[in-house]
Design an enzyme around this catalytic site. Structure first.
Site, PDB file in Angstrom:
ATOM      1  N   LEU A  23       0.821  -1.209   0.000  1.00 40.15           N
ATOM      2  CA  LEU A  23       0.000   0.000   0.000  1.00 40.15           C
ATOM      3  C   LEU A  23       0.857   1.262   0.000  1.00 40.15           C
ATOM      4  CD1 LEU A  23      -2.599  -1.149   2.695  1.00 40.15           C
ATOM      5  CD2 LEU A  23      -2.748  -1.387   0.215  1.00 40.15           C
ATOM      6  N   TYR A  80       1.591  11.065 -12.290  1.00 39.38           N
ATOM      7  CA  TYR A  80       1.091  10.152 -11.263  1.00 39.38           C
ATOM      8  C   TYR A  80       0.568   8.870 -11.899  1.00 39.38           C
ATOM      9  CZ  TYR A  80      -1.802   8.297  -7.465  1.00 39.38           C
ATOM     10  OH  TYR A  80      -2.369   7.480  -6.510  1.00 39.38           O
ATOM     11  N   LYS A 120       1.967   4.929 -11.497  1.00 41.99           N
ATOM     12  CA  LYS A 120       1.115   3.842 -11.036  1.00 41.99           C
ATOM     13  C   LYS A 120       1.060   2.719 -12.080  1.00 41.99           C
ATOM     14  CE  LYS A 120      -0.500   4.825  -6.918  1.00 41.99           C
ATOM     15  NZ  LYS A 120      -0.234   3.922  -5.767  1.00 41.99           N
ATOM     16  N   ASN A 130     -11.492   7.028  -5.895  1.00 44.12           N
ATOM     17  CA  ASN A 130     -11.307   7.844  -4.694  1.00 44.12           C
ATOM     18  C   ASN A 130     -11.819   7.085  -3.469  1.00 44.12           C
ATOM     19  OD1 ASN A 130     -10.511  10.664  -5.848  1.00 44.12           O
ATOM     20  ND2 ASN A 130     -12.228   9.980  -7.110  1.00 44.12           N
ATOM     21  N   PRO A 154     -41.266  13.834  41.586  1.00 49.20           N
ATOM     22  CA  PRO A 154     -42.061  12.882  42.386  1.00 49.20           C
ATOM     23  C   PRO A 154     -43.533  13.281  42.512  1.00 49.20           C
ATOM     24  CG  PRO A 154     -39.943  13.296  43.440  1.00 49.20           C
ATOM     25  CD  PRO A 154     -40.040  14.256  42.292  1.00 49.20           C
TER      26      PRO A 154
END
Length: 383
Positions: free
Chosen positions: A64, A114, A118, A143, A292
């Site tokens: 991860l 990016y 990946k 997401n 009460p």
């Protein structure tokens, strides 16, 4: 089973590791995974010698680790491809062909630094599988949202949740932008399923089966409604899965000194009556405190119906049928020592009396919220 989790201190990593520890300790028993597991946690600040030892002994690897927001774009390739290469080389060094999972992104299909980093990590893992025969799982996550996600980093949902919970403005440039979202608990459940070979596959890739498609504007509106619910006493629609999960995520970003919020107590010499929850479709929930020997009520309803539960003290709930002339009074003696629900039927005038010497506390549910323009409440003494 020895399970290596790299990126263990990241958003997905922390959630996965916490649930693996719950399995290990016997607290989470809803998985087809034995409690006889050991979790190796590795992150960017770990000693490199630990990775060598973990790769030697691992029976399953969750990779991860990754870079989302580097200072320099060259760090994308170093963090997302470079570490994956080091990890696989270390496994090969020890001739360990245990299964390996890698977290990729839906952006791997895009031509940006990016996405390219990946995609390079994905290809590296596929080549590793061909070379070694090891089983590999590549997850292209959309997401991901949920608790422990860092706001003002790379998640619009986390930022929106954090800002809304902390009274800060959110910026929605285009409310029509559509997002595909997966919830962190669903991600964790899917990854744990992969441990037993029960992963969900779509072609060459693995997927989280539960995906929500929603616009930025809809998310912003939902978050606004969550914040306002403290004033309106409303609760989100927990029957809608996405709303339920987004609300859970939102609450995790509340400031630690703002978990509580005040309620309006309607107080008089008889005690108090306080509304806690008001909903348009599930009615109203309140707490009644009677001093009460005080009697409250003496009214009836056409359509409005209620449920009473005395949780502290002792008393009597009396009824008289408005459609009968005998004036027979029905009595139910109630106590916090033996809690029970008493239905308040329509057409019966009713009251509740505190028979004790201490305050009596009663939880009250009504099928509709009080409407002063149409109260459906008519005074009539029970006896």
């Amino acid at each position: 089973m020895n399970i290596l989790v790299t990126g263990a201190k990241g958003f997905v990593g922390r959630n996965l590791v916490s649930q693996l520890h719950n399995i290990q300790s016997g607290k989470a028993k809803n998985y087809a995974v034995s409690a006889d597991i050991k979790v190796f946690e590795y992150d960017v600040d770990s000693d490199s010698s630990e990775l060598d030892m973990y790769c030697k002994n691992a029976d399953f690897v969750f990779n991860l680790a990754g870079v989302n927001r580097p200072k320099d774009q060259s760090e994308f390739m170093k963090g997302n491809f470079g570490f994956a290469s080091t990890l696989l080389d270390t496994l090969k060094k020890h001739h360990n062909v245990c299964p390996v999972m890698i977290s990729s992104s839906s952006q791997a299909a895009l031509d940006n630094p990016y996405g390219e980093s990946k995609r390079a990590g994905e290809n590296l893992l596929f080549e590793y599988a061909e070379e070694t025969g090891a089983k590999v799982w590549v997850y292209r996550f959309p997401n991901v949202f949920g608790k422990w996600c860092r706001p003002n980093y790379n998640s619009a949902v986390a930022t929106f949740c954090y800002n809304t919970a902390n009274g800060l403005p959110i910026q929605v440039n285009d409310p029509a932008v559509v997002m595909n979202l997966v919830y962190i608990d669903d991600v964790v459940d899917e990854l744990i399923a992969a441990l037993t070979g029960a992963e969900h596959q779509d072609g060459d890739f693995c997927v989280v089966p539960v995906v929500y498609t929603i616009t930025l504007g809809e998310i912003a509106d939902l978050l606004d409604s969550f914040k306002e619910s403290r004033n309106s006493l409303g609760v989100p629609n927990e029957g809608a899965a996405f709303v339920k999960k987004l609300y859970s995520a939102y609450l995790s970003y509340l400031p630690e000194d703002q978990f509580g919020y005040p309620l309006k107590m309607n107080v008089d010499q008889r005690g108090s009556f306080t509304e806690i929850i008001r909903t348009p479709d599930r009615g109203q929930f309140s707490v009644n405190i009677s001093k009460p020997h005080i009697t409250k009520g003496d009214h009836w309803h056409h359509t409005k119906n209620e449920k009473f539960v005395v949780v502290s003290g002792k008393g009597v709930i009396r009824f008289r049928n408005m459609n009968e002339t005998e004036n027979e009074v029905i009595e139910y003696f109630v106590s916090g020592d033996k809690m029970e629900v008493i239905d308040i039927p329509t057409g019966y005038t009713h009251n509740i009396e505190n028979l004790g010497d201490t305050d009596m506390v009663t939880f009250m549910w009504c099928n509709e919220c009080f409407n002063p323009q149409h109260p459906d409440t008519f005074f009539e003494k029970v006896k």
